[in-house]
Motif scaffolding. Sequence first.
Motif, PDB file in Angstrom:
ATOM      1  N   GLN A 177       4.711 -28.705 -20.753  1.00 41.79           N
ATOM      2  CA  GLN A 177       4.188 -27.379 -20.446  1.00 41.79           C
ATOM      3  C   GLN A 177       3.791 -26.637 -21.700  1.00 41.79           C
ATOM      4  OE1 GLN A 177       7.974 -26.939 -18.639  1.00 41.79           O
ATOM      5  NE2 GLN A 177       7.152 -26.101 -16.741  1.00 41.79           N
ATOM      6  N   VAL A 178       2.956 -25.632 -21.508  1.00 38.44           N
ATOM      7  CA  VAL A 178       2.598 -24.709 -22.573  1.00 38.44           C
ATOM      8  C   VAL A 178       2.844 -23.296 -22.055  1.00 38.44           C
ATOM      9  CG1 VAL A 178       0.153 -24.776 -21.894  1.00 38.44           C
ATOM     10  CG2 VAL A 178       0.792 -23.931 -24.162  1.00 38.44           C
ATOM     11  N   PHE A 179       3.445 -22.463 -22.891  1.00 36.75           N
ATOM     12  CA  PHE A 179       3.803 -21.097 -22.512  1.00 36.75           C
ATOM     13  C   PHE A 179       3.044 -20.110 -23.388  1.00 36.75           C
ATOM     14  CE2 PHE A 179       7.371 -23.887 -21.727  1.00 36.75           C
ATOM     15  CZ  PHE A 179       7.848 -23.517 -20.476  1.00 36.75           C
ATOM     16  N   ALA A 180       2.769 -18.932 -22.835  1.00 36.53           N
ATOM     17  CA  ALA A 180       2.104 -17.880 -23.596  1.00 36.53           C
ATOM     18  C   ALA A 180       2.695 -16.537 -23.206  1.00 36.53           C
ATOM     19  CB  ALA A 180       0.606 -17.889 -23.334  1.00 36.53           C
ATOM     20  N   ALA A 181       2.678 -15.587 -24.154  1.00 36.30           N
ATOM     21  CA  ALA A 181       3.282 -14.280 -23.893  1.00 36.30           C
ATOM     22  C   ALA A 181       2.440 -13.161 -24.482  1.00 36.30           C
ATOM     23  CB  ALA A 181       4.697 -14.215 -24.459  1.00 36.30           C
ATOM     24  N   ASN A 182       2.564 -11.970 -23.872  1.00 37.97           N
ATOM     25  CA  ASN A 182       1.840 -10.770 -24.268  1.00 37.97           C
ATOM     26  C   ASN A 182       2.759  -9.881 -25.099  1.00 37.97           C
ATOM     27  OD1 ASN A 182       0.611  -8.162 -24.304  1.00 37.97           O
ATOM     28  ND2 ASN A 182      -0.532  -8.661 -22.455  1.00 37.97           N
ATOM     29  N   GLN A 183       2.320  -9.516 -26.292  1.00 39.68           N
ATOM     30  CA  GLN A 183       3.142  -8.695 -27.170  1.00 39.68           C
ATOM     31  C   GLN A 183       3.382  -7.300 -26.616  1.00 39.68           C
ATOM     32  OE1 GLN A 183       1.688  -8.252 -31.181  1.00 39.68           O
ATOM     33  NE2 GLN A 183       3.019  -6.515 -31.616  1.00 39.68           N
ATOM     34  N   TRP A 184       2.445  -6.769 -25.859  1.00 40.85           N
ATOM     35  CA  TRP A 184       2.514  -5.361 -25.455  1.00 40.85           C
ATOM     36  C   TRP A 184       2.894  -5.152 -23.991  1.00 40.85           C
ATOM     37  CZ3 TRP A 184      -1.320  -7.213 -28.786  1.00 40.85           C
ATOM     38  CH2 TRP A 184      -1.229  -6.728 -30.095  1.00 40.85           C
ATOM     39  N   GLN A 185       3.002  -6.211 -23.223  1.00 38.83           N
ATOM     40  CA  GLN A 185       3.391  -6.093 -21.826  1.00 38.83           C
ATOM     41  C   GLN A 185       4.415  -7.183 -21.486  1.00 38.83           C
ATOM     42  OE1 GLN A 185      -0.081  -6.203 -19.336  1.00 38.83           O
ATOM     43  NE2 GLN A 185      -1.010  -4.408 -20.285  1.00 38.83           N
ATOM     44  N   PRO A 186       5.263  -6.968 -20.489  1.00 34.06           N
ATOM     45  CA  PRO A 186       6.282  -7.965 -20.122  1.00 34.06           C
ATOM     46  C   PRO A 186       5.675  -9.116 -19.326  1.00 34.06           C
ATOM     47  CG  PRO A 186       6.453  -6.068 -18.680  1.00 34.06           C
ATOM     48  CD  PRO A 186       5.408  -5.715 -19.706  1.00 34.06           C
ATOM     49  N   VAL A 187       4.844  -9.896 -19.983  1.00 38.24           N
ATOM     50  CA  VAL A 187       4.101 -10.968 -19.315  1.00 38.24           C
ATOM     51  C   VAL A 187       4.318 -12.294 -20.043  1.00 38.24           C
ATOM     52  CG1 VAL A 187       1.821 -11.831 -18.697  1.00 38.24           C
ATOM     53  CG2 VAL A 187       2.323  -9.396 -18.463  1.00 38.24           C
ATOM     54  N   ILE A 188       4.744 -13.299 -19.298  1.00 37.89           N
ATOM     55  CA  ILE A 188       4.812 -14.676 -19.791  1.00 37.89           C
ATOM     56  C   ILE A 188       4.061 -15.555 -18.800  1.00 37.89           C
ATOM     57  CG2 ILE A 188       6.286 -16.628 -20.423  1.00 37.89           C
ATOM     58  CD1 ILE A 188       8.543 -14.693 -20.968  1.00 37.89           C
TER      59      ILE A 188
END
Length: 416
Positions: free
Chosen positions: A349-360
């Motif tokens: 898998q590959v994961f990504a996240a948003n620095q400014w919102q609670p999003v993964i």
Amino acid sequence: MPYASAMLRPRLVPAVCLLVGHLLCACSSDDEPGGSGGSSGSGSGGTGGSSQAGTGGTAMHPPVGACDDLPEAGTWEDVTPPGHSEKPAVNGTVGAAVIVDPFDPRTVWLGTGGENDEIWRSNDCGATWTQVNTGPGSVGDGMTFGGVGDGAQWSMQADPVEEGVLYATSGYGAQSLWKTTDGGVSWTDVLAGTEYNDVADYRFVNNVSLDPTNHEHVVVSTHGGCKAPYEPSCIAETNDGGSSWSVITAPEGWAEGGGLILVKGGHWIWCGATMMVTTDGGKTWSKDVVSGGGSCEAEYTIRAFVPAENGKYYLGSRGGVLRSSDGKQWEKAGSSSGTMVMVTQGSKQVFAANQWQPVIKVASLDDDGTWNDVPAPPQIAQGSDGGIPFLAFDDAHGILYASMFSGGVARLVVER
């Protein structure tokens, strides 16, 4: 500024059950998996239910389960070490760069924000932590000299060949680039006395990137401008692990969230107002490298930039996750969208996240065009920054780590 300075008073919250990829993970009704989440208890933390400075009045939580006592798959667990932040933060720690050690995945390294002085190491998958920066170059005296712990370690790299060697920034603190060769105990400013030290504004290093094919080949970019003859900005490069450095002119001025990524040899990626690629060590740059335009994110470089198991490279951007088969020509990865600052990957898998919102987000490497939501760690609500700037993945144990500035640090066992 890479992170907000104002923070809210933290509180402990129960874990959450979530959907990871396409697999529904079992929920646990126990809000203290592995012993975490409580305000009292015994263990090596030794804090019980007492309040400590820097936590905003919140009791320090006891250690959680080690690598052989992990929480149920799909349950976020607060594993924030007990720091002494000047501003309110979860367990007193403003979490920054998080790295899974390349020699032993049970070992995790954690940098902190400028509100803290500590750099942490865990030998049990985040269950317990030890402050390692206790020797020379660790923390300044506030008058005559500085140390790596005075600033924010938002960019860190672990040497994959020499165990115990790490590089770290000290943003808005001691600045420059710092190196340890003894597992984080003592640190040396490897740019002191170099040409970079003289020409870079405030000696400020934006990010550090290591060559995955040559561990002594390291590059840094500036967090600001550079004086003549390197204006508007510059890059420093070493081929001997920081003993000597050369300075070259960057292709454009510094931009917030930008930086430099070393793919291998002279193949570098510039993230700024424009995304560019060089294959000759910065002598020439190609601009038309991403389909549809845009740029990439590279300020928080914390992992070796290598292709995933499917042979593709992945990189964050303000328009979603970017992918490439050769690291030179890039495109958006399917349905990915939004400001995906941080990307980490495992064997499936590959994961990504948003620095400014609670999003993964998560995608299978077999289908990287489809991205699914991973609910954020509940403890993020205790902080004031609201997003998830740092992710790291331990493929051996299936653990996803999230470091969230004032929201602290959490771990999640991923169903694979």
